[in-house]
Scaffold this motif. Structure first.
Motif, mmCIF file in Angstrom:
data_model
loop_
_atom_site.group_PDB
_atom_site.id
_atom_site.type_symbol
_atom_site.label_atom_id
_atom_site.label_comp_id
_atom_site.label_asym_id
_atom_site.label_seq_id
_atom_site.Cartn_x
_atom_site.Cartn_y
_atom_site.Cartn_z
ATOM 1 N N LEU A 1 14.017 7.351 -11.285
ATOM 2 C CA LEU A 1 14.088 6.927 -9.884
ATOM 3 C C LEU A 1 13.478 8.005 -8.987
ATOM 4 N N ALA A 2 12.239 7.768 -8.566
ATOM 5 C CA ALA A 2 11.495 8.780 -7.815
ATOM 6 C C ALA A 2 11.744 8.719 -6.318
ATOM 7 N N HIS A 3 12.095 7.531 -5.789
ATOM 8 C CA HIS A 3 12.263 7.382 -4.343
ATOM 9 C C HIS A 3 13.298 6.306 -4.035
ATOM 10 N N VAL A 4 13.978 6.481 -2.896
ATOM 11 C CA VAL A 4 14.838 5.438 -2.332
ATOM 12 C C VAL A 4 14.318 5.131 -0.929
ATOM 13 N N VAL A 5 13.958 3.865 -0.720
ATOM 14 C CA VAL A 5 13.473 3.404 0.583
ATOM 15 C C VAL A 5 14.614 2.636 1.249
ATOM 16 N N ALA B 1 0.830 -1.208 0.000
ATOM 17 C CA ALA B 1 0.000 0.000 0.000
ATOM 18 C C ALA B 1 0.861 1.254 0.000
ATOM 19 N N GLY B 2 1.998 1.198 0.682
ATOM 20 C CA GLY B 2 2.920 2.333 0.667
ATOM 21 C C GLY B 2 3.421 2.623 -0.731
ATOM 22 N N LEU B 3 3.747 1.581 -1.484
ATOM 23 C CA LEU B 3 4.215 1.762 -2.864
ATOM 24 C C LEU B 3 3.092 2.301 -3.748
ATOM 25 N N ILE B 4 1.870 1.799 -3.526
ATOM 26 C CA ILE B 4 0.725 2.313 -4.290
ATOM 27 C C ILE B 4 0.537 3.800 -4.014
ATOM 28 N N SER B 5 0.716 4.176 -2.736
ATOM 29 C CA SER B 5 0.549 5.595 -2.376
ATOM 30 C C SER B 5 1.633 6.475 -2.988
ATOM 31 N N LEU B 6 2.799 5.864 -3.319
ATOM 32 C CA LEU B 6 3.874 6.610 -3.986
ATOM 33 C C LEU B 6 3.634 6.710 -5.492
ATOM 34 N N GLY C 1 11.450 14.369 -0.292
ATOM 35 C CA GLY C 1 10.800 13.064 -0.182
ATOM 36 C C GLY C 1 11.489 11.957 -0.954
ATOM 37 N N TRP C 2 12.698 12.226 -1.497
ATOM 38 C CA TRP C 2 13.407 11.218 -2.305
ATOM 39 C C TRP C 2 13.856 10.053 -1.432
ATOM 40 N N VAL C 3 14.263 10.315 -0.198
ATOM 41 C CA VAL C 3 14.720 9.275 0.727
ATOM 42 C C VAL C 3 13.702 9.101 1.844
ATOM 43 N N LEU C 4 13.314 7.862 2.096
ATOM 44 C CA LEU C 4 12.480 7.547 3.244
ATOM 45 C C LEU C 4 12.859 6.163 3.756
ATOM 46 N N SER C 5 12.523 5.863 4.986
ATOM 47 C CA SER C 5 12.848 4.568 5.571
ATOM 48 C C SER C 5 11.742 3.567 5.262
ATOM 49 N N ASP D 1 17.463 0.117 6.757
ATOM 50 C CA ASP D 1 17.986 0.522 8.063
ATOM 51 C C ASP D 1 17.604 1.983 8.313
ATOM 52 N N ALA D 2 16.647 2.192 9.227
ATOM 53 C CA ALA D 2 16.053 3.516 9.428
ATOM 54 C C ALA D 2 17.089 4.594 9.727
ATOM 55 N N ALA D 3 18.141 4.244 10.489
ATOM 56 C CA ALA D 3 19.147 5.229 10.870
ATOM 57 C C ALA D 3 19.905 5.762 9.657
ATOM 58 N N ASP D 4 19.901 5.000 8.540
ATOM 59 C CA ASP D 4 20.626 5.412 7.340
ATOM 60 C C ASP D 4 19.747 6.164 6.344
ATOM 61 N N ALA D 5 18.447 6.290 6.653
ATOM 62 C CA ALA D 5 17.517 6.958 5.738
ATOM 63 C C ALA D 5 17.581 8.464 5.947
ATOM 64 N N VAL D 6 18.709 9.035 5.578
ATOM 65 C CA VAL D 6 18.958 10.452 5.815
ATOM 66 C C VAL D 6 19.125 11.168 4.477
ATOM 67 N N GLY D 7 18.336 12.199 4.291
ATOM 68 C CA GLY D 7 18.457 12.984 3.077
ATOM 69 C C GLY D 7 19.725 13.818 3.085
ATOM 70 N N ALA D 8 20.139 14.248 1.915
ATOM 71 C CA ALA D 8 21.348 15.067 1.791
ATOM 72 C C ALA D 8 21.029 16.290 0.948
ATOM 73 N N GLU D 9 21.913 17.264 1.017
ATOM 74 C CA GLU D 9 21.724 18.478 0.238
ATOM 75 C C GLU D 9 21.669 18.127 -1.249
ATOM 76 N N GLY D 10 20.659 18.606 -1.911
ATOM 77 C CA GLY D 10 20.510 18.316 -3.332
ATOM 78 C C GLY D 10 19.508 17.212 -3.616
ATOM 79 N N ASP D 11 19.129 16.435 -2.589
ATOM 80 C CA ASP D 11 18.107 15.408 -2.786
ATOM 81 C C ASP D 11 16.754 16.068 -3.029
ATOM 82 N N PRO D 12 15.974 15.576 -3.977
ATOM 83 C CA PRO D 12 14.607 16.085 -4.121
ATOM 84 C C PRO D 12 13.815 15.811 -2.840
#
Length: 630
Positions: free
Chosen positions: A147-151, A65-70, A167-171, A154-165
């Motif tokens: 590539l619209a998203h990276v899931v 359902a999460g993927l459908i919502s994306l 919502g591009w990174v989520l855990s 490991d939640a601790a590694d789901a950190v966005g960086a400068e230049g990321d669109p």
């Protein structure tokens, strides 16, 4: 129609539907076990947790359902770059239940090739294990417009960086939370997606790790996996009360097919892809069956031999005697079973076997957890003499055969009637024939649709009437057992016109020499055969410590004249059993072991001959210097 035919022909169109059936049938039964590493700096043994089928379904539905919502639409690709872990399986099922298709990527794949796979597959989402996998995608993001998203698992590694669109990174936890919110508003969203999936809809895109050139994406529809689930169970290979230990890379088709059969039969699977934990995990998991590749069994054999040698001369002689007894016992009992249906042995051999069992075999079985009913070996050929040893020791290795292009499992040895040195009989519903040149051809419900976006490459291997050219040379026994003799492209023709099957010679050497890790036989268009030999580090260092080379590094031992003389004795023993044109006239010990990191082996531990021969060309040239064709 037989029960087996009914089982296979009445299969559901998708594994997603099969999963729903399993959850409905046994919602409270244990489905998966997985390790949770001990907390704190001191570490300690892992704590193993479980998921029931019902609990697994909750997470799978949330991911779907999460993927459908994306915005994921049917057949759009979601790439998975992770080691083998329970989240890999849940994510794979989630993608399929959303109607999407999984693109598998080995976590060891470098950024350039990962980027190629993501671009070629037009993957919309990447499910990445950790910061390392995320960094590969981020490095090449400019070339990945789809590539619209990276899931990130490991939640601790789901950190966005400068230049990321945005919502591009989520855990993964974020994705599941989104999915649960979506299900609260649209409770039937996932079931509706599953109901709409057709049998010919793309489920999996696996890129072959070829020895040369760019990998090709093998298109495997839902029906392939539904067939594999039903057909593997129809062989009687797995049971509902089994405990499977699953460590194989799930990016590989061999690992993937094991998850389909489990859903059909409903047994427990313990999931942990950390290879360095295998020895520690086996007594904890106590599997009744597991799958592995020949290199693992070869390493276990070499390790047991090294341990016996370290115990002193008497202990090593007992081990060598027990190896001979095991091989003789396996050959006799398998032959008697073939002729009479009874795995019997003469009284004298049975007595020796009982003694050897108490001294050696029982300890080996305990190391595998003590409950192992069978082990399945695939991906490449297992040396028959190593197979006979394990068979005689009570660890029954059922060799199987298949390709990524045939959804992995086309042949498997049938339980008690297995024959070491063969890959068994075809799965129910799979056809086989041997071409005039000896090539194995396959046809059936497990065959791929073709190579993604490469119709010309597809036409080279897949005939219009469904026959797949495997590229392997094989022989069929009158009662349907297949023996693979070599890869068609790997056959050597010497300058004298003689054909040599290098894999056959290499397998014989592995059974003779307890120190070898890998051997590569060379000789195409040469007037004799030669070999490059890589030695197993723990085994050869154990020998070195007892033979005047104690304190030497691995590299120093490999370069030592004493080591060369040692291996020479095993090469001479090998040659005594070969035809004149097959004999190894010269060899060189490689300065290191072959591995995935250097590109010598594929991630499924298959040998890349052209890569090895190219890297060590100077050693090959040295062996042929002065010969007539050099």
């Amino acid at each position: 129609m037989s029960d087996t035919q009914t089982l296979i022909e009445n299969r559901p169109p998708t594994v997603a539907a099969l999963f729903l059936d399993r959850v409905a049938a046994t919602p409270n039964a244990e489905a998966y076990r997985f390790p949770v590493p001990a907390a704190g700096p001191e570490g300690g043994p892992d704590d193993w947790k479980s998921l029931s089928w019902g609990q697994a379904a909750e997470r799978v539905f949330a991911i779907a359902a999460g993927l459908i919502s994306l915005g994921l639409r049917p057949e759009e690709r979601v790439a998975l770059a992770s080691n083998t872990r329970v989240e890999w399986i849940l994510s794979d099922l989630g993608v399929m239940c959303a109607g999407g298709a999984v693109t598998t990527i080995y976590p060891s794949t470098n950024a350039e090739e990962s980027s190629f796979i993501l671009a070629d597959s037009e993957s919309r989402v990447l499910i990445a294990e950790d910061a390392k996998q995320l960094a590969k995608a981020r490095e090449r993001r400019a070339g990945l417009p789809n590539l619209a998203h990276v899931v990130v698992l490991d939640a601790a590694d789901a950190v966005g960086a400068e230049g990321d669109p945005e919502g591009w990174v989520l855990s993964l936890a974020d994705l599941e939370a989104r999915g649960n919110e979506h299900l609260a508003k649209h409770p039937e969203a996932v079931r509706e997606r599953i109901a709409a999936i057709t049998a010919d809809q793309l489920a999996t895109l696996i890129y072959t790790s070829g020895t040369t050139g760019r990998p090709k994406g093998v298109r495997l529809p839902h029906d392939n996996w539904s067939y594999m689930a039903k057909a593997t169970v129809a062989t009687g290979m797995i049971h509902s009360d089994d405990v499977q230990y699953l460590w194989l890379p799930l990016a590989h088709v061999f690992g993937k097919v094991l998850t389909s059969g489990q859903i059909e039969v409903g047994h427990v699977t313990a999931v942990d892809g950390r290879i360095d934990k295998i020895i520690e995990n086996l007594p904890v998991v106590q599997p009744t069956y597991m799958a592995a590749v020949p290199r693992i069994f070869e390493k276990v054999y070499n390790g047991v031999a090294a341990k016996a040698r370290a115990g002193g001369g008497a202990k090593y002689k007992i081990f060598q005697w027990s190896v001979g007894v095991a091989r003789e016992y396996a050959k006799v009992t398998q032959d008697n079973f073939r002729r009479t249906g009874q795995a019997t042995a003469p009284f004298g051999l049975a007595t020796k076997h009982k003694i050897a069992d108490a001294l050696v075999y029982s300890k080996l079985r305990e190391a595998f957890g003590g409950k192992l009913r069978a082990a399945v070996s695939g991906a490449s050929a297992l040396a028959p003499e190593i197979g006979y040893f394990f068979s005689g020791a009570g660890i029954h290795i059922l060799e199987g055969y298949g390709l990524t292009e045939s959804s992995a499992a086309s042949f498997v040895n049938p339980g008690e009637a297995y024959r070491t040195g063969t890959v068994g009989k075809p799965l129910p519903g799979t056809e086989v024939r041997i071409a005039d040149d000896g090539e194995v051809l396959l046809r059936g419900p497990g065959i791929m649709q073709g190579y993604h976006g490469q119709p010309d490459k597809t036409a080279e291997v897949l005939e219009s009437d469904g026959w797949l050219h495997t590229g392997d040379i094989g022989e069929l026994s009158p009662d349907g057992y297949l023996r693979i003799t070599d890869r068609k492209k790997d056959l050597i023709k010497t300058s004298g016109g003689k054909y040599v099957a290098p894999a056959e010679i290499e397998g014989q050497f592995k059974a003779i020499c307890p120190y070898v890790s890998t051997i590569v036989v060379h000789g195409a268009d040469r007037n004799f055969c030669s070999a490059l030999i890589a030695l197993d580090e723990p085994a050869i260092l154990g020998w070195a410590a007892e033979n005047g080379l104690e304190g030497k590094t691995y590299a120093e031992v490999l370069a030592a004249a004493e080591t060369d003389r040692l291996i020479e004795t095993y090469v001479q023993t090998l040659n005594e059993g070969l035809q004149r044109w097959q004999t190894i006239k010269k060899f060189r010990i490689l300065p290191r072991d072959l591995d995935v990191e250097h590109g010598d082996l594929t991630p499924s531990l298959k040998l890349k001959r052209p890569v090895v021969e190219r890297e060590f060309k100077h050693l090959i040239d040295e062996m042929y210097a002065g010969s007539r064709e050099a």
